[in-house]
Design a protein around this motif. Sequence first.
Motif, short mmCIF file in Angstrom:
data_model
loop_
_atom_site.label_atom_id
_atom_site.label_comp_id
_atom_site.label_asym_id
_atom_site.label_seq_id
_atom_site.Cartn_x
_atom_site.Cartn_y
_atom_site.Cartn_z
N VAL A 20 21.03 2.84 18.05
CA VAL A 20 20.92 1.42 17.73
C VAL A 20 19.70 0.87 18.46
N ILE A 21 18.80 0.25 17.72
CA ILE A 21 17.51 -0.19 18.27
C ILE A 21 17.28 -1.65 17.91
N VAL A 74 16.74 3.77 7.48
CA VAL A 74 17.20 2.99 8.63
C VAL A 74 18.04 1.83 8.10
N LYS A 75 19.17 1.56 8.75
CA LYS A 75 19.95 0.38 8.36
C LYS A 75 19.38 -0.83 9.11
N LEU A 76 18.82 -1.78 8.36
CA LEU A 76 18.17 -2.94 8.96
C LEU A 76 19.12 -4.13 8.96
N VAL A 77 19.35 -4.73 10.13
CA VAL A 77 20.17 -5.93 10.25
C VAL A 77 19.27 -7.04 10.79
N ALA A 88 25.35 -8.72 16.57
CA ALA A 88 25.00 -7.65 15.60
C ALA A 88 25.00 -6.29 16.29
N CYS A 89 24.53 -6.24 17.54
CA CYS A 89 24.52 -4.95 18.27
C CYS A 89 25.94 -4.49 18.55
N ARG A 90 26.79 -5.43 19.01
CA ARG A 90 28.19 -5.07 19.27
C ARG A 90 28.85 -4.55 18.01
N ILE A 138 21.28 -9.24 26.79
CA ILE A 138 21.88 -8.36 25.78
C ILE A 138 22.09 -6.96 26.32
N ILE A 139 21.05 -6.37 26.90
CA ILE A 139 21.17 -4.96 27.27
C ILE A 139 22.09 -4.79 28.48
#
Lengths: 231, 231
Positions: A20-21, A74-77, A88-90, A138-139
């Motif tokens: 996840v990036i 790549v799945k782009l959100v 979105a990351c969670r 976030i990180i």
Amino acid sequence: TAVDVALSAQSTELAGQHWVITAGPTMEAIDPVRFISNHSSGKMGYALASAAASKGAKVTLVSGPTQIPPPHDVKLVRIQSAQEMLYACRAAMANGADVFIGAAAVADFRMKDISDQKMKKTDDSNEMTLTLVKNPDIIATLASEKSAQCMVGFAAETNNVLQYAKGKLERKGLDLIIANDVSRQDIGFNNDQNQVTVLSKDQQWTPPKDAKTELAKALVQIIFDYQHTQK
Amino acid sequence: TAVDVALSAQSTELAGQHWVITAGPTMEAIDPVRFISNHSSGKMGYALASAAASKGAKVTLVSGPTQIPPPHDVKLVRIQSAQEMLYACRAAMANGADVFIGAAAVADFRMKDISDQKMKKTDDSNEMTLTLVKNPDIIATLASEKSAQCMVGFAAETNNVLQYAKGKLERKGLDLIIANDVSRQDIGFNNDQNQVTVLSKDQQWTPPKDAKTELAKALVQIIFDYQHTQK
């Protein structure tokens, strides 16, 4: 043959892994028309997503507003604010992830109150103050939630770059941090070239200055090698 | 023939005139990486520049950061901040101009002090205040300096649109103002379609809702007709 070349360009070292990036700036609304943002182009995060996908990883790219075409495989959100990026990351890591790379330039602060009408200037005041509150880190939040097995951060700094980066690595509970001197005009923000130093708790790597697409491949390899030393 | 069609598409009604048009957002630096901006795409200003140029005017387009390719037959001057926009407009009109159209979404405020290092968040403060000071009012300043014979402003509003627009027309000493309801999702900021009402001191025009390129032609015609009623 051409088919052999095409097949050999794709590697499967990361098959079965989920990366996840995050990429790009976040955009924090002031009112319906104004916002606070930053000069991140998103190029580094997009290049990392493409490099991980070309090695066979399943990649989710959580991106703020950029002008870059969506990478293949790549799945782009797409999100705008830091809070949206965190959620979105969670969601992307609800079932775990192997690697998280925080390449986005997340706004440290957002407006305390977003005005629902365009703020009007009044003739009697020559100054205005915007009251901002801290965005979630976030990180650090995701690292504390043990969302991914390997947490990789970025440190974009203008001075004392390695010292600040090492501090961030420890304070945020990361495995690796990629330190970036954004005071240099020849690399970094909005530039196609970049040079970075990767730090772990006790190691350090400095791949050569290169186009972001090439540098991304070197970084994915460093992360992959690091994963294996930890097993 | 094709040549006849090409020639007839170009008109020369504005030959000999110099129009100066601003477009896009301005970008006000907070520090080396962060800025305050707004959602203006620049489409309306670029469309006006193309429309005036296709009628034979010499056009200078003073533009904030946009993603739009430079229009043909237009002198494009790129700027970032409101102060840079004011200086560029003054330079463009040093020898006079026939029409000035302020289609840019100029930031009302800029930072009182721009930090020359990236501002760092400190763990002990959850709030931060940005102190902003008023930017020069570009169109009011240029109107007071009688820079162009016909000064045309925009009023992007979310409520009481015509009332606020009329107030702006009078307060800023403009000849015409183009009123734009940016609370409507179907038109305005970042949208290809737009609907506006043009106000003078004692007249009012509402061309039909249309693509910005078509609307721009109608607006250039309204400005041209207005110039002639004033002679």
